[in-house]
Design a protein around this motif. Structure first.
Motif, PDB file in Angstrom:
ATOM      1  N   ALA A  34      33.059  37.320  35.804  1.00 51.15           N
ATOM      2  CA  ALA A  34      32.304  36.410  36.672  1.00 51.15           C
ATOM      3  C   ALA A  34      31.246  37.157  37.473  1.00 51.15           C
ATOM      4  O   ALA A  34      30.099  36.711  37.575  1.00 51.15           O
ATOM      5  CB  ALA A  34      33.260  35.677  37.605  1.00 51.15           C
ATOM      6  N   VAL A  35      31.588  38.309  38.033  1.00 50.46           N
ATOM      7  CA  VAL A  35      30.616  39.097  38.802  1.00 50.46           C
ATOM      8  C   VAL A  35      29.494  39.574  37.886  1.00 50.46           C
ATOM      9  O   VAL A  35      28.313  39.536  38.259  1.00 50.46           O
ATOM     10  CB  VAL A  35      31.326  40.271  39.512  1.00 50.46           C
ATOM     11  CG1 VAL A  35      30.319  41.253  40.088  1.00 50.46           C
ATOM     12  CG2 VAL A  35      32.240  39.744  40.607  1.00 50.46           C
ATOM     13  N   ALA A  36      29.819  40.010  36.692  1.00 55.68           N
ATOM     14  CA  ALA A  36      28.795  40.456  35.743  1.00 55.68           C
ATOM     15  C   ALA A  36      27.862  39.304  35.363  1.00 55.68           C
ATOM     16  O   ALA A  36      26.648  39.497  35.247  1.00 55.68           O
ATOM     17  CB  ALA A  36      29.455  41.050  34.499  1.00 55.68           C
ATOM     18  N   ALA A  37      28.419  38.107  35.186  1.00 57.44           N
ATOM     19  CA  ALA A  37      27.589  36.946  34.847  1.00 57.44           C
ATOM     20  C   ALA A  37      26.631  36.604  35.991  1.00 57.44           C
ATOM     21  O   ALA A  37      25.451  36.318  35.757  1.00 57.44           O
ATOM     22  CB  ALA A  37      28.475  35.746  34.516  1.00 57.44           C
ATOM     23  N   GLY A  43      19.460  38.882  37.800  1.00 56.48           N
ATOM     24  CA  GLY A  43      18.489  39.777  37.174  1.00 56.48           C
ATOM     25  C   GLY A  43      17.519  39.033  36.270  1.00 56.48           C
ATOM     26  O   GLY A  43      16.315  39.303  36.272  1.00 56.48           O
ATOM     27  N   TYR A  44      18.025  38.089  35.512  1.00 58.56           N
ATOM     28  CA  TYR A  44      17.168  37.296  34.633  1.00 58.56           C
ATOM     29  C   TYR A  44      16.150  36.503  35.439  1.00 58.56           C
ATOM     30  O   TYR A  44      14.973  36.471  35.110  1.00 58.56           O
ATOM     31  CB  TYR A  44      18.037  36.357  33.785  1.00 58.56           C
ATOM     32  CG  TYR A  44      17.245  35.386  32.964  1.00 58.56           C
ATOM     33  CD1 TYR A  44      16.578  35.799  31.807  1.00 58.56           C
ATOM     34  CD2 TYR A  44      17.139  34.054  33.335  1.00 58.56           C
ATOM     35  CE1 TYR A  44      15.854  34.910  31.048  1.00 58.56           C
ATOM     36  CE2 TYR A  44      16.406  33.154  32.585  1.00 58.56           C
ATOM     37  CZ  TYR A  44      15.766  33.594  31.447  1.00 58.56           C
ATOM     38  OH  TYR A  44      15.031  32.705  30.705  1.00 58.56           O
ATOM     39  N   ARG A  45      16.603  35.863  36.512  1.00 59.82           N
ATOM     40  CA  ARG A  45      15.695  35.038  37.326  1.00 59.82           C
ATOM     41  C   ARG A  45      14.669  35.875  38.068  1.00 59.82           C
ATOM     42  O   ARG A  45      13.552  35.445  38.294  1.00 59.82           O
ATOM     43  CB  ARG A  45      16.489  34.207  38.332  1.00 59.82           C
ATOM     44  CG  ARG A  45      17.533  33.318  37.716  1.00 59.82           C
ATOM     45  CD  ARG A  45      17.240  31.894  37.530  1.00 59.82           C
ATOM     46  NE  ARG A  45      16.290  31.259  38.365  1.00 59.82           N
ATOM     47  CZ  ARG A  45      16.506  30.150  39.024  1.00 59.82           C
ATOM     48  NH1 ARG A  45      17.694  29.610  39.009  1.00 59.82           N
ATOM     49  NH2 ARG A  45      15.546  29.574  39.696  1.00 59.82           N
ATOM     50  N   VAL A  46      15.033  37.090  38.442  1.00 57.75           N
ATOM     51  CA  VAL A  46      14.102  37.953  39.176  1.00 57.75           C
ATOM     52  C   VAL A  46      13.039  38.519  38.236  1.00 57.75           C
ATOM     53  O   VAL A  46      11.861  38.584  38.592  1.00 57.75           O
ATOM     54  CB  VAL A  46      14.867  39.097  39.884  1.00 57.75           C
ATOM     55  CG1 VAL A  46      13.918  40.182  40.369  1.00 57.75           C
ATOM     56  CG2 VAL A  46      15.678  38.558  41.040  1.00 57.75           C
ATOM     57  N   ARG A  48      12.066  37.531  35.013  1.00 59.76           N
ATOM     58  CA  ARG A  48      11.328  36.729  34.030  1.00 59.76           C
ATOM     59  C   ARG A  48      10.021  36.232  34.644  1.00 59.76           C
ATOM     60  O   ARG A  48       9.913  36.015  35.836  1.00 59.76           O
ATOM     61  CB  ARG A  48      12.155  35.562  33.522  1.00 59.76           C
ATOM     62  CG  ARG A  48      12.282  34.450  34.512  1.00 59.76           C
ATOM     63  CD  ARG A  48      13.022  33.297  33.951  1.00 59.76           C
ATOM     64  NE  ARG A  48      13.117  32.314  35.036  1.00 59.76           N
ATOM     65  CZ  ARG A  48      13.285  31.059  34.857  1.00 59.76           C
ATOM     66  NH1 ARG A  48      13.413  30.584  33.652  1.00 59.76           N
ATOM     67  NH2 ARG A  48      13.346  30.239  35.881  1.00 59.76           N
ATOM     68  N   ASP A  49       9.025  36.038  33.824  1.00 62.65           N
ATOM     69  CA  ASP A  49       7.709  35.641  34.307  1.00 62.65           C
ATOM     70  C   ASP A  49       7.459  34.152  34.191  1.00 62.65           C
ATOM     71  O   ASP A  49       6.640  33.600  34.910  1.00 62.65           O
ATOM     72  CB  ASP A  49       6.616  36.384  33.542  1.00 62.65           C
ATOM     73  CG  ASP A  49       6.528  37.834  33.959  1.00 62.65           C
ATOM     74  OD1 ASP A  49       6.100  38.641  33.132  1.00 62.65           O
ATOM     75  OD2 ASP A  49       6.869  38.144  35.118  1.00 62.65           O
ATOM     76  N   GLU A  50       8.080  33.492  33.256  1.00 61.99           N
ATOM     77  CA  GLU A  50       7.803  32.079  33.068  1.00 61.99           C
ATOM     78  C   GLU A  50       8.481  31.253  34.156  1.00 61.99           C
ATOM     79  O   GLU A  50       9.489  31.629  34.716  1.00 61.99           O
ATOM     80  CB  GLU A  50       8.262  31.621  31.689  1.00 61.99           C
ATOM     81  CG  GLU A  50       9.682  32.027  31.361  1.00 61.99           C
ATOM     82  CD  GLU A  50      10.052  31.750  29.941  1.00 61.99           C
ATOM     83  OE1 GLU A  50      10.887  30.881  29.739  1.00 61.99           O
ATOM     84  OE2 GLU A  50       9.492  32.400  29.047  1.00 61.99           O
ATOM     85  N   GLY A  51       7.871  30.120  34.459  1.00 64.09           N
ATOM     86  CA  GLY A  51       8.438  29.227  35.458  1.00 64.09           C
ATOM     87  C   GLY A  51       7.951  29.491  36.867  1.00 64.09           C
ATOM     88  O   GLY A  51       8.242  28.734  37.770  1.00 64.09           O
TER      89      GLY A  51
END
Length: 110
Positions: A34-37, A43-46, A48-51
């Protein structure tokens, strides 16, 4: 006294201890996953450039030369300026998104 003097557990107690250890391992692994997820999503939200919202281009409204702004109001997608132009009072209504002149009303003085 050393730890060799402890009595071995009876079979029922040994099964309970083994079951508790198994449950603790399952809970620990679940917590780690759960912590890794959560860290992966952050990390993905920080990174990524799209959106991301594109910067808003600067938009400006052009007023007649010599105009003096007396007041302003905003509402229902419109910006209304009360201006004084050459001694006459006018209401200039602009679209809030594009700042294009939508209406121009001259107020008559008595």
């Amino acid at each position: 006294m050393s730890g060799d003097t402890e009595k071995p557990l009876d079979p029922e107690s040994a099964r309970v201890v083994a079951k508790v250890r198994r449950l603790m391992m399952i809970a620990s692994l679940t917590t780690i996953v759960a912590v890794a997820a959560v860290i992966a999503v952050i990390g993905y939200r920080v990174f990524r450039d799209e959106g991301r919202a594109a910067p808003t281009p600067a938009v400006s409204a052009v007023l007649p030369s010599g105009a003096k702004v007396l007041s302003s109001a905003i509402g229902e997608g419109r910006l209304v300026l009360t201006v004084e132009i050459d001694g006459a009072t006018e209401l200039l209504s602009f679209d809030i998104n594009t700042l294009r002149l939508v209406a121009r009303t001259r107020l008559n003085q008595r």
